[in-house]
Design a protein around this motif. Structure first.
Motif, PDB file in Angstrom:
ATOM      1  N   PRO A   1       0.014  -4.475  -2.410  1.00 40.47           N
ATOM      2  CA  PRO A   1       0.825  -3.369  -1.875  1.00 40.47           C
ATOM      3  C   PRO A   1       2.210  -3.807  -1.418  1.00 40.47           C
ATOM      4  O   PRO A   1       3.184  -3.059  -1.588  1.00 40.47           O
ATOM      5  CB  PRO A   1      -0.014  -2.850  -0.699  1.00 40.47           C
TER       6      PRO A   1
ATOM      7  N   VAL B   1       5.695  -2.195  -2.794  1.00 35.63           N
ATOM      8  CA  VAL B   1       6.767  -1.630  -1.968  1.00 35.63           C
ATOM      9  C   VAL B   1       8.103  -2.284  -2.310  1.00 35.63           C
ATOM     10  O   VAL B   1       9.134  -1.612  -2.416  1.00 35.63           O
ATOM     11  CB  VAL B   1       6.428  -1.809  -0.478  1.00 35.63           C
TER      12      VAL B   1
ATOM     13  N   ASP C   1      -1.800  -4.025   4.304  1.00 37.52           N
ATOM     14  CA  ASP C   1      -1.291  -2.657   4.278  1.00 37.52           C
ATOM     15  C   ASP C   1       0.148  -2.665   4.803  1.00 37.52           C
ATOM     16  O   ASP C   1       0.390  -3.045   5.956  1.00 37.52           O
ATOM     17  CB  ASP C   1      -2.172  -1.766   5.160  1.00 37.52           C
TER      18      ASP C   1
ATOM     19  N   ASP D   1       1.986  -0.331   5.848  1.00 33.99           N
ATOM     20  CA  ASP D   1       2.217   0.609   6.939  1.00 33.99           C
ATOM     21  C   ASP D   1       1.650   0.099   8.266  1.00 33.99           C
ATOM     22  O   ASP D   1       2.323   0.160   9.300  1.00 33.99           O
ATOM     23  CB  ASP D   1       1.595   1.966   6.595  1.00 33.99           C
TER      24      ASP D   1
ATOM     25  N   TYR E   1      -4.647   1.895  -2.481  1.00 33.09           N
ATOM     26  CA  TYR E   1      -3.358   2.157  -1.809  1.00 33.09           C
ATOM     27  C   TYR E   1      -2.240   2.295  -2.835  1.00 33.09           C
ATOM     28  O   TYR E   1      -1.410   3.221  -2.749  1.00 33.09           O
ATOM     29  CB  TYR E   1      -3.056   1.025  -0.838  1.00 33.09           C
ATOM     30  N   ILE E   2      -2.194   1.411  -3.799  1.00 30.67           N
ATOM     31  CA  ILE E   2      -1.125   1.461  -4.812  1.00 30.67           C
ATOM     32  C   ILE E   2      -1.274   2.701  -5.679  1.00 30.67           C
ATOM     33  O   ILE E   2      -0.278   3.375  -6.005  1.00 30.67           O
ATOM     34  CB  ILE E   2      -1.157   0.181  -5.658  1.00 30.67           C
ATOM     35  N   ASN E   3      -2.489   3.043  -6.066  1.00 30.83           N
ATOM     36  CA  ASN E   3      -2.688   4.241  -6.889  1.00 30.83           C
ATOM     37  C   ASN E   3      -2.292   5.507  -6.144  1.00 30.83           C
ATOM     38  O   ASN E   3      -1.848   6.483  -6.753  1.00 30.83           O
ATOM     39  CB  ASN E   3      -4.143   4.324  -7.344  1.00 30.83           C
ATOM     40  N   THR E   4      -2.461   5.496  -4.810  1.00 33.79           N
ATOM     41  CA  THR E   4      -2.113   6.681  -4.022  1.00 33.79           C
ATOM     42  C   THR E   4      -0.616   6.787  -3.783  1.00 33.79           C
ATOM     43  O   THR E   4      -0.024   7.854  -3.960  1.00 33.79           O
ATOM     44  CB  THR E   4      -2.852   6.641  -2.670  1.00 33.79           C
ATOM     45  N   HIS E   5       0.019   5.695  -3.393  1.00 31.38           N
ATOM     46  CA  HIS E   5       1.437   5.723  -3.016  1.00 31.38           C
ATOM     47  C   HIS E   5       2.381   5.445  -4.183  1.00 31.38           C
ATOM     48  O   HIS E   5       3.530   5.895  -4.162  1.00 31.38           O
ATOM     49  CB  HIS E   5       1.700   4.712  -1.898  1.00 31.38           C
ATOM     50  N   PHE E   6       1.913   4.691  -5.175  1.00 31.24           N
ATOM     51  CA  PHE E   6       2.780   4.342  -6.303  1.00 31.24           C
ATOM     52  C   PHE E   6       2.025   4.567  -7.613  1.00 31.24           C
ATOM     53  O   PHE E   6       1.684   3.611  -8.314  1.00 31.24           O
ATOM     54  CB  PHE E   6       3.230   2.883  -6.205  1.00 31.24           C
TER      55      PHE E   6
ATOM     56  N   ARG F   1       1.328  10.239 -13.009  1.00 29.74           N
ATOM     57  CA  ARG F   1       2.217  11.276 -12.483  1.00 29.74           C
ATOM     58  C   ARG F   1       2.356  12.434 -13.463  1.00 29.74           C
ATOM     59  O   ARG F   1       2.356  13.612 -13.078  1.00 29.74           O
ATOM     60  CB  ARG F   1       3.583  10.677 -12.164  1.00 29.74           C
TER      61      ARG F   1
END
Length: 501
Positions: free
Chosen positions: A361, A365, A424, A426, A439-444, A450
């Motif tokens: 993650p 970012v 993480d 955050d 986490y990556i699939n959700t945020h990126f 998409r």
């Protein structure tokens, strides 16, 4: 300090120059590549001196390994300067218009005096480290040779069968593709054979599930090429000798099969050597993006991590730092990457970073922020590679500390754990690999995800969505224009506001 500058040679005798700091001790002299020559070098270099000497040499080919090992065995310290620094020192300060082996040896002895921090001490590799380094480089060389043979075949097909490469696509050098190319470079031969007999040949050599669409594409490509060259063939003006060209293609295919076999054998050798150097397989199992190919290469080309003074030196060795240019207290933007470090290592770390940003993650970012600033994909991956290299450095330092603690066998001080931490961004909490992926699939999400999400949202609107809410408002509450139109049509004849008859 007594210093020895050595200019190594492959066939001729080596050249040596001896200095006391910056004061020459005699003239440069030849050193035979024998034991007697080594004894004579040590006798002349240590005459009138106390303690070990500093030997400065450039890593010329593989000639430096036995020389460095022997001088290290005799108790001397070995240093390696950057070739660019010795070149600049000779050209600018020592001899701008002359070059000889003696001058080169003199400059190598002086570069340690002029720039002590720019010359790093050499760690003599072990036999296993040398074997792994040679094997890793040889595997990469074999892959390049195989790629060159494939490019030659593609170039010949542009002449012989222009549409065949496009029809095969990525299946060109699979088992069925190689079997087809061994016999049917000539589209006239394919057309003469016929579709049914070609299909039987295809089924016999497919070695698995047959893809009808690939067969149809190859057949259409050969027919198209036949139609393109048919008139030239009838007129006897076709500038292609298909039997000779078929022979060339078959030879290149034999070479590709041989090189692929060599690559597989070298990968097995690399895995065995890497297991000896890193029994825990820390790089392969811990660092995302470093698999069975890249992890042994990093282990071989980096060597002892403690030979690097700090993390900046380690990153610059990988070549993932930009060239700096600062004028008037300001840095000039958009500087290109430095050319330092092995090219193979830079290539591998770039590929590893492109994979690691989909697993870590923090790296994801970093990549997203670089893209938001307008960076190209390659530039963003280079930034990720720099951060990944810093994490590799920290991991290798922990591994070195653990090995030292185990060697000293201190029961009251347990060895530090070696693990690549996924955090993480955050909250700073550690994550497991599945959690990091989630986490990556959700945020990126990827572009494909998409697009799929956008298409699903456009086709299936849920009840209560904004679009449906606006539609319900439009149907239940009429607009002002609709109200005026309804009032005009609803007026009865004879009413005060009725339109004239």
């Amino acid at each position: 300090m007594r210093r020895i500058g050595l200019d190594l040679a492959f066939r001729a005798p080596h050249q040596a120059a001896v200095f006391d700091d910056a004061v020459p001790v005699g003239r440069p002299f030849e050193v035979d590549r024998t034991k007697a020559g080594m004894d004579e070098l040590e006798r002349r270099a240590t005459a009138g001196a106390e303690g070990p000497c500093e030997v400065i040499m450039e890593p010329t080919g593989l000639a430096w390994i036995p020389m460095a090992a022997e001088m290290n065995r005799r108790g001397h310290r070995i240093y390696v300067p950057k070739p660019q620094k010795t070149y600049d020192l000779r050209r600018v300060y020592y001899s701008a218009h002359a070059k000889s082996d003696g001058i080169d040896a003199t400059v190598e002895a002086l570069v340690r005096h002029v720039d002590p921090l720019g010359v790093h001490e050499l760690c003599v590799p072990t036999a296993t480290e040398t074997a792994l380094r040679l094997s890793v480089k040889h595997r990469a060389r074999r892959r390049e040779e195989a790629a060159g043979s494939k490019n030659r075949i593609h170039g010949w097909l542009v002449l012989a069968n222009p549409h065949l490469s496009e029809a095969f696509g990525e299946s060109m050098f699979t088992k069925i593709g190689i079997a087809f190319l061994r016999r049917f470079v000539d589209p006239f031969e394919v057309r003469k054979l016929g579709k049914k007999r070609l299909r039987r040949f295809w089924d016999r050599h497919a070695h698995g599930a047959v893809r009808p669409q690939l067969f149809e594409a190859v057949w259409r490509a050969c027919v198209t090429s036949w139609e393109l060259y048919n008139e030239l063939h009838k007129a006897g003006k076709l500038p292609i000798d298909y039997p000779r060209l078929q022979q060339l293609v078959s030879q290149e295919l034999d070479l590709i099969v041989f090189l692929d076999t060599q690559v597989v054998n070298l990968e097995t050798t690399n895995d065995e050597l890497y297991q000896q150097l890193d029994p825990d397989r820390v790089l392969e199992r811990q660092v995302p993006g470093l698999g069975k190919v890249i992890a042994p290469a990093v282990e071989a080309l980096v060597g002892d991590v403690e030979r690097f003074d700090n993390i900046k030196c380690f990153a610059s060795y990988f070549g993932v730092v930009p060239c700096s240019s600062r004028t008037g207290g300001k840095d000039k933007p958009r500087r290109h990457m430095t050319k330092a470090g092995p090219n193979l290592l830079k290539q591998y770390i770039f590929l590893a970073a492109d994979v690691a940003r989909r697993c870590d993650p923090e790296l994801a970012v970093t990549y997203a922020r670089a893209i938001e600033k307008g960076k190209h994909h390659n530039a963003a991956v280079a930034i990720v590679a720099h951060k990944l290299v810093r994490k590799i450095y920290a991991l290798l330092k922990l591994r070195a500390e653990r090995r030292r603690a185990l060697a000293e066998a201190q029961p009251d001080q347990p060895p530090p754990a070696v693990a690549y931490l996924l955090v993480d961004p955050d909250s700073g909490k550690p994550l497991s690999r599945p959690q990091a992926r989630a986490y990556i699939n959700t945020h990126f999400p990827s572009k494909a995800k998409r697009k799929a999400t956008a298409a699903a949202a456009a086709t299936s609107q849920k009840p209560g969505s904004p679009k449906q809410a606006r539609a319900s408002i439009n149907t239940s509450v009429p607009s002002k224009a609709e109200k005026r139109a309804a009032a005009a049509t609803s007026q009865k004849p004879g009413s005060p506001k009725a339109p004239p008859q």
